[in-house]
Design a protein around this motif. Structure first.
Motif, PDB file in Angstrom:
ATOM      1  N   GLN A  47      37.080  51.259  38.180  1.00  0.00           N
ATOM      2  CA  GLN A  47      38.298  49.742  37.245  1.00  0.00           C
ATOM      3  C   GLN A  47      37.136  48.844  37.247  1.00  0.00           C
ATOM      4  OE1 GLN A  47      40.851  48.993  40.012  1.00  0.00           O
ATOM      5  NE2 GLN A  47      41.955  46.884  38.668  1.00  0.00           N
ATOM      6  N   GLN A  48      36.179  48.369  38.297  1.00  0.00           N
ATOM      7  CA  GLN A  48      34.945  47.235  38.572  1.00  0.00           C
ATOM      8  C   GLN A  48      34.239  46.930  37.136  1.00  0.00           C
ATOM      9  OE1 GLN A  48      34.326  47.217  42.565  1.00  0.00           O
ATOM     10  NE2 GLN A  48      35.789  46.116  43.266  1.00  0.00           N
ATOM     11  N   GLN A  49      33.893  48.655  37.352  1.00  0.00           N
ATOM     12  CA  GLN A  49      32.312  48.418  36.774  1.00  0.00           C
ATOM     13  C   GLN A  49      33.194  48.818  34.773  1.00  0.00           C
ATOM     14  OE1 GLN A  49      31.266  52.210  37.359  1.00  0.00           O
ATOM     15  NE2 GLN A  49      29.613  51.307  38.417  1.00  0.00           N
ATOM     16  N   ALA A  50      34.994  49.005  34.389  1.00  0.00           N
ATOM     17  CA  ALA A  50      35.041  49.140  33.029  1.00  0.00           C
ATOM     18  C   ALA A  50      35.526  47.931  33.205  1.00  0.00           C
ATOM     19  CB  ALA A  50      36.573  50.307  32.993  1.00  0.00           C
ATOM     20  N   LEU A  51      36.517  46.919  33.661  1.00  0.00           N
ATOM     21  CA  LEU A  51      36.483  45.224  33.340  1.00  0.00           C
ATOM     22  C   LEU A  51      35.619  44.768  33.227  1.00  0.00           C
ATOM     23  CD1 LEU A  51      39.222  45.030  36.420  1.00  0.00           C
ATOM     24  CD2 LEU A  51      39.633  45.203  34.163  1.00  0.00           C
ATOM     25  N   ALA A  52      34.245  44.938  34.849  1.00  0.00           N
ATOM     26  CA  ALA A  52      33.087  43.984  33.900  1.00  0.00           C
ATOM     27  C   ALA A  52      32.569  44.117  32.232  1.00  0.00           C
ATOM     28  CB  ALA A  52      31.440  45.057  34.308  1.00  0.00           C
ATOM     29  N   ILE A  53      32.404  45.271  32.319  1.00  0.00           N
ATOM     30  CA  ILE A  53      31.734  45.939  31.188  1.00  0.00           C
ATOM     31  C   ILE A  53      33.018  45.089  29.423  1.00  0.00           C
ATOM     32  CG2 ILE A  53      31.623  47.830  28.826  1.00  0.00           C
ATOM     33  CD1 ILE A  53      30.647  49.227  31.448  1.00  0.00           C
ATOM     34  N   SER A  54      34.652  45.271  30.091  1.00  0.00           N
ATOM     35  CA  SER A  54      35.252  44.770  28.632  1.00  0.00           C
ATOM     36  C   SER A  54      35.054  42.739  29.299  1.00  0.00           C
ATOM     37  CB  SER A  54      36.656  44.767  29.407  1.00  0.00           C
ATOM     38  OG  SER A  54      37.133  44.421  30.669  1.00  0.00           O
ATOM     39  N   ALA A  55      34.904  42.228  29.734  1.00  0.00           N
ATOM     40  CA  ALA A  55      34.542  41.371  30.444  1.00  0.00           C
ATOM     41  C   ALA A  55      32.799  40.659  29.978  1.00  0.00           C
ATOM     42  CB  ALA A  55      34.349  40.503  31.743  1.00  0.00           C
ATOM     43  N   LYS A  56      32.359  41.546  29.796  1.00  0.00           N
ATOM     44  CA  LYS A  56      30.694  41.588  29.142  1.00  0.00           C
ATOM     45  C   LYS A  56      30.073  40.878  29.835  1.00  0.00           C
ATOM     46  CE  LYS A  56      30.895  44.386  25.976  1.00  0.00           C
ATOM     47  NZ  LYS A  56      32.292  45.114  26.073  1.00  0.00           N
ATOM     48  N   LYS A  57      29.141  39.804  29.348  1.00  0.00           N
ATOM     49  CA  LYS A  57      28.071  38.821  29.619  1.00  0.00           C
ATOM     50  C   LYS A  57      28.815  38.336  31.236  1.00  0.00           C
ATOM     51  CE  LYS A  57      24.882  39.033  25.978  1.00  0.00           C
ATOM     52  NZ  LYS A  57      24.599  38.740  24.881  1.00  0.00           N
ATOM     53  N   GLY A  58      29.943  37.565  31.190  1.00  0.00           N
ATOM     54  CA  GLY A  58      30.539  36.848  32.160  1.00  0.00           C
ATOM     55  C   GLY A  58      30.255  37.338  33.522  1.00  0.00           C
ATOM     56  N   GLN A  59      29.521  38.324  33.419  1.00  0.00           N
ATOM     57  CA  GLN A  59      30.496  39.357  35.216  1.00  0.00           C
ATOM     58  C   GLN A  59      29.052  39.621  35.779  1.00  0.00           C
ATOM     59  OE1 GLN A  59      33.240  39.459  36.553  1.00  0.00           O
ATOM     60  NE2 GLN A  59      34.661  38.485  35.180  1.00  0.00           N
ATOM     61  N   SER A  60      28.960  39.492  36.671  1.00  0.00           N
ATOM     62  CA  SER A  60      27.810  39.576  38.053  1.00  0.00           C
ATOM     63  C   SER A  60      28.055  41.358  37.458  1.00  0.00           C
ATOM     64  CB  SER A  60      27.675  39.322  39.214  1.00  0.00           C
ATOM     65  OG  SER A  60      28.630  39.626  39.730  1.00  0.00           O
ATOM     66  N   GLU A  61      29.158  42.112  37.968  1.00  0.00           N
ATOM     67  CA  GLU A  61      28.565  43.654  37.314  1.00  0.00           C
ATOM     68  C   GLU A  61      28.215  44.277  36.509  1.00  0.00           C
ATOM     69  OE1 GLU A  61      31.292  42.291  38.225  1.00  0.00           O
ATOM     70  OE2 GLU A  61      32.314  42.677  40.222  1.00  0.00           O
ATOM     71  N   PHE A  62      28.401  43.320  35.678  1.00  0.00           N
ATOM     72  CA  PHE A  62      27.761  44.096  34.097  1.00  0.00           C
ATOM     73  C   PHE A  62      26.508  44.386  33.808  1.00  0.00           C
ATOM     74  CE2 PHE A  62      26.705  42.920  29.634  1.00  0.00           C
ATOM     75  CZ  PHE A  62      27.118  43.890  28.959  1.00  0.00           C
ATOM     76  N   ASN A  63      25.891  42.499  34.019  1.00  0.00           N
ATOM     77  CA  ASN A  63      24.937  42.360  34.228  1.00  0.00           C
ATOM     78  C   ASN A  63      23.762  42.728  35.488  1.00  0.00           C
ATOM     79  OD1 ASN A  63      25.343  40.035  32.345  1.00  0.00           O
ATOM     80  ND2 ASN A  63      25.251  39.174  34.674  1.00  0.00           N
ATOM     81  N   GLN A  64      24.710  43.970  36.349  1.00  0.00           N
ATOM     82  CA  GLN A  64      23.969  44.766  37.190  1.00  0.00           C
ATOM     83  C   GLN A  64      23.730  46.140  36.106  1.00  0.00           C
ATOM     84  OE1 GLN A  64      22.505  44.096  40.614  1.00  0.00           O
ATOM     85  NE2 GLN A  64      22.523  46.307  40.113  1.00  0.00           N
ATOM     86  N   MET A  65      24.538  46.596  35.302  1.00  0.00           N
ATOM     87  CA  MET A  65      24.536  47.886  34.850  1.00  0.00           C
ATOM     88  C   MET A  65      23.500  47.216  33.705  1.00  0.00           C
ATOM     89  SD  MET A  65      28.307  49.311  34.311  1.00  0.00           S
ATOM     90  CE  MET A  65      29.265  47.811  34.056  1.00  0.00           C
ATOM     91  N   VAL A  66      23.814  46.680  33.337  1.00  0.00           N
ATOM     92  CA  VAL A  66      22.673  46.268  31.955  1.00  0.00           C
ATOM     93  C   VAL A  66      20.713  45.905  32.507  1.00  0.00           C
ATOM     94  CG1 VAL A  66      21.454  44.628  30.834  1.00  0.00           C
ATOM     95  CG2 VAL A  66      23.956  44.827  30.725  1.00  0.00           C
ATOM     96  N   TYR A  67      20.687  45.585  34.436  1.00  0.00           N
ATOM     97  CA  TYR A  67      19.556  46.023  35.167  1.00  0.00           C
ATOM     98  C   TYR A  67      19.391  47.147  35.069  1.00  0.00           C
ATOM     99  CZ  TYR A  67      16.802  45.863  38.954  1.00  0.00           C
ATOM    100  OH  TYR A  67      15.780  45.828  39.855  1.00  0.00           O
TER     101      TYR A  67
END
Length: 431
Positions: free
Chosen positions: A171-191
């Motif tokens: 859930q946190q990862q999906a929310l991070a992807i939907s929130a895109k660059k503003g979320q540290s979780e999304f940046n972690q996945m990109v990394y």
């Protein structure tokens, strides 16, 4: 009166604790006694299915709240109803686990994915259709501000020791992807994906494709795995995250590079199938990059390589796809279409590119020995293949009974656990 209404609402919510899961699919309360999401995900895993979690996030929720004032809660309630309508329109009810409103500005949808090879592009397509349908209805409401909604999805990790933690992480990862660059979780996945690409940290397994008549190995399909022991080891996770973090092309080119290296290392002489999405095959860079890579790796005859078109992206929307396919054919490469029989898109792709090989989806093959309608479908697909001049590969053969149906219908090729599980190419090639 208001106090009595609040008490009544609370009692109704708590009463849901004792209802079956089918009655708490939509916006359940935060349970203490039992969690319908965890229960539904666990049931799906027990049935051998995957679970995808899709998030929808309203980016301008603060602006909406300021503009609407006291009407904002009512607006949110209507928005949730519109999403529920859209979800019911696009997803079969038996595959809906829960549609949840954990936060006022985001919704999460948990869906059961029946086939482990379910196409990532199909889930992405349904996700977008739900959003489009909901936005059309939302924007039809009287509102001074339209919601700005973005979306993302992820597959829940089946190998996690705790389903509850896996659900929370998903859930946190999906929310991070939907929130895109503003979320540290999304940046972690990109990394993490960028690190895999930079280090070329993937493993390749090979599964043999068998000549049905001679029972000999005709070819090998190369299958990708991410770093062992990580959440991205699963190809579903790896490629879904790569797709949503703009790393898909780079990842698929690494698969090609490592495949060519494996062919040279093992001195493999059989044909090799490599999976590619239409997005990558349609890239204006693909043919040139592939030629350059082939020239660096040595003398591998193009006729040994089959590019297998996976996923169900619409090829009509990919400008260079048909041109690139023609170029690959001119150079001597072969083209296969995956998942035939699983939907209209694959049949449409056959008519567009007239592939050398057609792979019949597992959904047609499963229990075909017990289902005369499925055997009739197989016969129809064989007629399509003969008309197109294509060889046929039946996928997902798991027992002798299914294999016998292929023999009596003179199917060309087959693969599945009945013949061999995926393994390292050098180990399997020596058997």
């Amino acid at each position: 009166m208001k106090r009595m209404a609040r008490i009544k609402d609370k009692l109704a919510a708590w009463g849901k604790i004792f209802l079956p899961h089918s009655c708490v699919r939509y916006y359940p309360p935060q349970f203490i006694v039992r969690n319908p999401v965890v229960q539904g995900v666990g049931n799906a895993f027990d049935e051998g299915c995957e679970v995808a979690v899709i998030a929808y996030t309203v980016h301008n929720h603060q602006e909406l709240a300021q503009q609407l004032g006291g009407e904002y809660p009512q607006y949110l309630s209507k928005m949730k109803n519109h999403f529920r309508y859209a979800v019911n329109k696009e997803i079969e009810e038996r595959n809906i686990i829960v549609l949840h409103d954990y936060f006022s500005y985001s919704l999460t949808l948990f869906i059961r994915v029946e086939d482990g090879r379910q196409c990532i592009s199909e889930i992405a397509g349904k996700m977008k259709k739900i959003l489009c349908e909901a936005e059309t209805k939302i924007n039809g409401e009287m509102s001074p501000v339209a919601p700005v909604i973005d979306t993302g999805f992820i597959f829940i990790d089946k190998n996690h020791h705790s389903i509850q933690e896996a659900v929370l992480n998903g859930q946190q990862q999906a929310l991070a992807i939907s929130a895109k660059k503003g979320q540290s979780e999304f940046n972690q996945m990109v990394y993490e994906v960028n690190k895999i690409v930079a280090e070329k940290n993937i493993r390749l397994l090979a599964q043999p494709i068998i000549d049905v008549a001679s029972k000999k190995i005709h070819a090998w399909e190369m299958l990708t795995r991410g770093p062992e022991g990580t959440s991205l080891e699963s190809p579903l996770q790896l490629f879904s995250v790569a797709r949503q973090t703009s790393s898909l092309y780079a990842l698929e080119m690494i698969v090609l590079e490592k495949t060519l290296e494996q062919i040279l290392l093992t001195q493999c002489r059989e044909d090799i199938f490599i999976n590619f999405t239409p997005i990558t095959l349609g890239s204006p860079r693909f043919v040139a990059d592939m030629k350059e890579m082939l020239s660096r790796k040595g003398a591998i005859p193009p006729g040994q390589i089959t590019f297998e078109v996976t996923e169900r992206d619409s090829i009509e929307e990919i400008e260079n796809f048909v041109y690139n396919i023609k170029e690959l054919r001119r150079m001597g490469f072969k083209i296969a279409v995956d998942d035939t029989g699983a939907g209209y898109a694959s049949l449409n792709t056959i008519s567009e590119i007239m592939p050398d090989i057609i792979k019949i989806d597992r959904s047609v093959i499963e229990n075909i020995d017990k289902n005369s309608v499925k055997e009739s479908m197989l016969k129809g697909l064989l007629l399509v293949a003969r008309e197109a001049g294509s060889l046929v590969v039946a996928e997902g053969i798991e027992n002798e009974e299914e294999a016998s149906v292929l023999s009596r219908n003179k199917v060309d090729l087959a693969q599945g656990y009945f013949y061999a599980r995926p393994g390292r190419l050098n180990s399997l090639a020596s058997v």
